[in-house]
Design a protein around this motif. Sequence first.
Motif, PDB file in Angstrom:
ATOM      1  N   ALA A 189     -29.088  29.150  14.954  1.00  0.00           N
ATOM      2  CA  ALA A 189     -29.503  29.857  13.746  1.00  0.00           C
ATOM      3  C   ALA A 189     -30.946  29.511  13.392  1.00  0.00           C
ATOM      4  CB  ALA A 189     -28.576  29.490  12.586  1.00  0.00           C
ATOM      5  N   LYS A 190     -31.276  28.219  13.538  1.00  0.00           N
ATOM      6  CA  LYS A 190     -32.653  27.797  13.248  1.00  0.00           C
ATOM      7  C   LYS A 190     -33.648  28.454  14.207  1.00  0.00           C
ATOM      8  CE  LYS A 190     -35.630  23.764  12.779  1.00  0.00           C
ATOM      9  NZ  LYS A 190     -36.708  24.425  13.511  1.00  0.00           N
ATOM     10  N   ASP A 213     -34.109  32.012  13.297  1.00  0.00           N
ATOM     11  CA  ASP A 213     -35.013  32.167  12.152  1.00  0.00           C
ATOM     12  C   ASP A 213     -36.472  32.018  12.587  1.00  0.00           C
ATOM     13  OD1 ASP A 213     -32.912  32.573  10.451  1.00  0.00           O
ATOM     14  OD2 ASP A 213     -32.792  30.479   9.764  1.00  0.00           O
ATOM     15  N   ASP A 236     -20.822  23.163  20.221  1.00  0.00           N
ATOM     16  CA  ASP A 236     -21.117  24.035  19.088  1.00  0.00           C
ATOM     17  C   ASP A 236     -22.585  23.846  18.688  1.00  0.00           C
ATOM     18  OD1 ASP A 236     -21.184  25.615  16.898  1.00  0.00           O
ATOM     19  OD2 ASP A 236     -19.836  24.390  15.664  1.00  0.00           O
ATOM     20  N   GLU A 237     -23.392  24.850  18.984  1.00  0.00           N
ATOM     21  CA  GLU A 237     -24.818  24.800  18.673  1.00  0.00           C
ATOM     22  C   GLU A 237     -25.191  25.877  17.658  1.00  0.00           C
ATOM     23  OE1 GLU A 237     -26.704  22.489  19.693  1.00  0.00           O
ATOM     24  OE2 GLU A 237     -25.494  21.604  21.304  1.00  0.00           O
ATOM     25  N   THR A 238     -24.227  26.198  16.804  1.00  0.00           N
ATOM     26  CA  THR A 238     -24.429  27.291  15.847  1.00  0.00           C
ATOM     27  C   THR A 238     -25.629  27.040  14.948  1.00  0.00           C
ATOM     28  OG1 THR A 238     -22.045  27.718  15.819  1.00  0.00           O
ATOM     29  CG2 THR A 238     -23.359  28.654  14.029  1.00  0.00           C
ATOM     30  N   ALA A 239     -25.735  25.851  14.407  1.00  0.00           N
ATOM     31  CA  ALA A 239     -26.826  25.523  13.488  1.00  0.00           C
ATOM     32  C   ALA A 239     -28.178  25.595  14.195  1.00  0.00           C
ATOM     33  CB  ALA A 239     -26.612  24.134  12.884  1.00  0.00           C
ATOM     34  N   GLN A 240     -28.200  25.021  15.412  1.00  0.00           N
ATOM     35  CA  GLN A 240     -29.455  25.025  16.172  1.00  0.00           C
ATOM     36  C   GLN A 240     -29.861  26.442  16.544  1.00  0.00           C
ATOM     37  OE1 GLN A 240     -31.511  22.702  16.616  1.00  0.00           O
ATOM     38  NE2 GLN A 240     -32.875  23.562  18.175  1.00  0.00           N
ATOM     39  N   SER A 270     -24.575  25.873  25.517  1.00  0.00           N
ATOM     40  CA  SER A 270     -23.426  25.665  24.618  1.00  0.00           C
ATOM     41  C   SER A 270     -22.164  26.307  25.181  1.00  0.00           C
ATOM     42  CB  SER A 270     -23.729  26.226  23.222  1.00  0.00           C
ATOM     43  OG  SER A 270     -23.791  27.655  23.248  1.00  0.00           O
TER      44      SER A 270
END
Length: 225
Positions: A65-66, A69, A59-63, A53
């Motif tokens: 974050a997953k 987690d 933008d790989e923020t969501a990925q 990224s």
Amino acid sequence: MAIKEHEFTLLQVYKNEGDERAAKLAQYQADLTSARARLSELQKQYEHTFTESVKHGTDETAQLAKIDDDIELQKEVVTRRERDERLARAAMPEGTISSVDVVDEYQNVFVPKVRSEYEPIVDAKLKMARDLLISCIIDHRNGEDAYGYLREEMVEISRANRSQGKTSEVTAIAHPTGSAKVMRSLGVTNGVHEVISQVSRFTYGHKPNDFEYIAEVPTKTKGAK
């Protein structure tokens, strides 16, 4: 009698019990290994996604974050697997035979049993070897005494023959037994030394060409000394 080989069965039973215990623990260890491998995989996945990224400006923020987690969840899985493996190892019975039992049985039962059979066999062979060597030396001395006077007479006659011109030289007079060739050596005494030398060399791995293993001590024929 030949040396009989005994099997130390208690050791095999102990090993079998150990193998059974290891087999039961193997699944817990496999689950732990798998959990750690999955955690490592997720951590590498996070690093790769983050690096890409930045490199490509995406933008790989969501990925991320997953994945983050998933990493935290997997860390919990690893912790549980470590706990389960530790508890299983502590709770798993050692077996009916302990390592102390094995050593005690070996030292106090197995070794004395083997030794009680082994010692008389080799002791009898060594005594026989000693008696044979000393008997050869006695034979040599008896031969020296029996024919020594006769050889001396032959020596005197040979000298007389030379002095009287009957022969051109003094004949070298042999002793009937002293000149015997034994063990490729001249005389029994040298033969005995050769035997001892061959035995000594054998301890370093040099086997005589004409060696023949003797399993049992032959029957002795005792004679007057």
